[in-house]
Motif scaffolding. Structure first.
Motif, PDB file in Angstrom:
ATOM      1  N   UNK A  93      -5.582  -2.594  -3.593  1.00 20.82           N
ATOM      2  CA  UNK A  93      -4.278  -3.091  -3.812  1.00 20.82           C
ATOM      3  C   UNK A  93      -4.066  -1.273  -4.529  1.00 20.82           C
ATOM      4  N   UNK A  94      -4.886  -1.075  -5.184  1.00 26.40           N
ATOM      5  CA  UNK A  94      -4.847   0.697  -5.905  1.00 26.40           C
ATOM      6  C   UNK A  94      -4.341   1.529  -5.346  1.00 26.40           C
ATOM      7  N   UNK A  95      -5.026   1.812  -3.806  1.00 31.06           N
ATOM      8  CA  UNK A  95      -4.957   2.578  -3.343  1.00 31.06           C
ATOM      9  C   UNK A  95      -3.300   2.084  -2.665  1.00 31.06           C
ATOM     10  N   UNK A  96      -2.921   1.238  -1.968  1.00 36.41           N
ATOM     11  CA  UNK A  96      -2.190   0.836  -1.224  1.00 36.41           C
ATOM     12  C   UNK A  96      -0.413   1.044  -2.872  1.00 36.41           C
ATOM     13  N   UNK A  97      -0.533   0.698  -3.417  1.00 32.60           N
ATOM     14  CA  UNK A  97      -0.021   1.013  -5.750  1.00 32.60           C
ATOM     15  C   UNK A  97       0.760   2.886  -4.716  1.00 32.60           C
ATOM     16  N   UNK A  98      -0.475   3.489  -4.803  1.00 37.91           N
ATOM     17  CA  UNK A  98      -0.671   5.041  -4.868  1.00 37.91           C
ATOM     18  C   UNK A  98      -1.027   5.806  -3.746  1.00 37.91           C
ATOM     19  N   UNK A  99       0.368   5.051  -2.098  1.00 38.86           N
ATOM     20  CA  UNK A  99       0.400   5.006  -1.444  1.00 38.86           C
ATOM     21  C   UNK A  99      -0.317   6.015  -0.413  1.00 38.86           C
ATOM     22  N   UNK A 100      -1.176   5.736  -0.592  1.00 38.64           N
ATOM     23  CA  UNK A 100      -2.271   5.856   0.432  1.00 38.64           C
ATOM     24  C   UNK A 100      -3.059   5.237   1.349  1.00 38.64           C
ATOM     25  N   UNK A 101      -3.011   4.093   1.522  1.00 38.75           N
ATOM     26  CA  UNK A 101      -2.937   3.718   2.661  1.00 38.75           C
ATOM     27  C   UNK A 101      -2.318   2.127   2.176  1.00 38.75           C
ATOM     28  N   UNK A 102      -1.778   1.550   4.066  1.00 40.10           N
ATOM     29  CA  UNK A 102      -0.804   0.210   3.732  1.00 40.10           C
ATOM     30  C   UNK A 102      -2.060  -0.362   4.454  1.00 40.10           C
ATOM     31  N   UNK A 103      -0.918  -1.379   4.730  1.00 31.66           N
ATOM     32  CA  UNK A 103      -1.755  -2.637   4.782  1.00 31.66           C
ATOM     33  C   UNK A 103      -1.159  -4.190   5.470  1.00 31.66           C
ATOM     34  N   UNK A 104      -1.028  -4.409   6.590  1.00 32.72           N
ATOM     35  CA  UNK A 104      -0.297  -5.203   7.945  1.00 32.72           C
ATOM     36  C   UNK A 104      -0.770  -6.326   7.305  1.00 32.72           C
ATOM     37  N   UNK A 105       0.160  -7.482   7.347  1.00 30.24           N
ATOM     38  CA  UNK A 105       0.096  -9.056   7.076  1.00 30.24           C
ATOM     39  C   UNK A 105      -1.421  -9.566   7.571  1.00 30.24           C
ATOM     40  N   UNK A 106      -1.533 -10.575   6.896  1.00 25.88           N
ATOM     41  CA  UNK A 106      -2.347 -10.958   7.723  1.00 25.88           C
ATOM     42  C   UNK A 106      -2.375 -11.584   9.066  1.00 25.88           C
ATOM     43  N   UNK A 107      -3.322 -11.715   9.739  1.00 31.30           N
ATOM     44  CA  UNK A 107      -3.403 -12.299  10.748  1.00 31.30           C
ATOM     45  C   UNK A 107      -2.751 -13.772  11.349  1.00 31.30           C
ATOM     46  N   UNK A 108      -2.259 -14.098  12.066  1.00 27.93           N
ATOM     47  CA  UNK A 108      -1.674 -15.446  12.141  1.00 27.93           C
ATOM     48  C   UNK A 108      -2.664 -16.914  12.417  1.00 27.93           C
ATOM     49  N   UNK A 109      -2.497 -17.599  12.820  1.00 29.73           N
ATOM     50  CA  UNK A 109      -3.946 -18.749  13.004  1.00 29.73           C
ATOM     51  C   UNK A 109      -4.299 -18.599  13.972  1.00 29.73           C
TER      52      UNK A 109
END
Length: 118
Positions: free
Chosen positions: A83-99
């Motif tokens: 979360x910290x890395x996302x806040x700093x713009x260093x990584x991005x994350x994709x939404x969790x997978x669907x079931x």
């Protein structure tokens, strides 16, 4: 002080300073995929733990659970660190997978192979 293994490890709270201000990105779970958006070679000014994650998550990225296993950190602190890395713009994350995607046997096999390599 050094640990039993003779190596020093930075405490997670020291790596996640922005968490105290309440502006933490939400939505990252163990099923999320994290991908580096910053060039790991140009990010030499950041902590070694961050650099390692950036190097691991290049290309198509890794599941949060896989990042946790590869860096040898428990899942909850790993999520906070990401979360910290996302806040700093260093990584991005994709939404969790669907079931349906999360029960996809081929995806689960790829995840297992990735964990075995790490």
């Amino acid at each position: 002080m050094s640990g039993e293994r003779g190596t020093r490890r930075t405490r997670t709270f020291a790596l996640t300073a922005a968490m105290a201000d309440g502006q933490r990105p939400e939505g990252i779970t163990m099923h999320s995929t994290v991908r580096t958006v910053a060039d790991p070679k140009s990010a030499r000014h950041i902590p070694e733990e961050w650099q390692r994650i950036l190097a691991l998550c290049t290309g198509s990225g890794l599941a949060v659970a896989e990042v946790s296993a590869r860096i040898g950190m428990r899942l909850t602190p790993t999520v906070d660190l990401l979360r910290e890395l996302v806040a700093h713009g260093l990584v991005e994350h994709s939404a969790p997978l669907t079931e349906a995607d999360a029960s996809n046997i081929e995806f689960l096999r790829r995840l297992r192979r990735g964990l075995e390599r790490g």
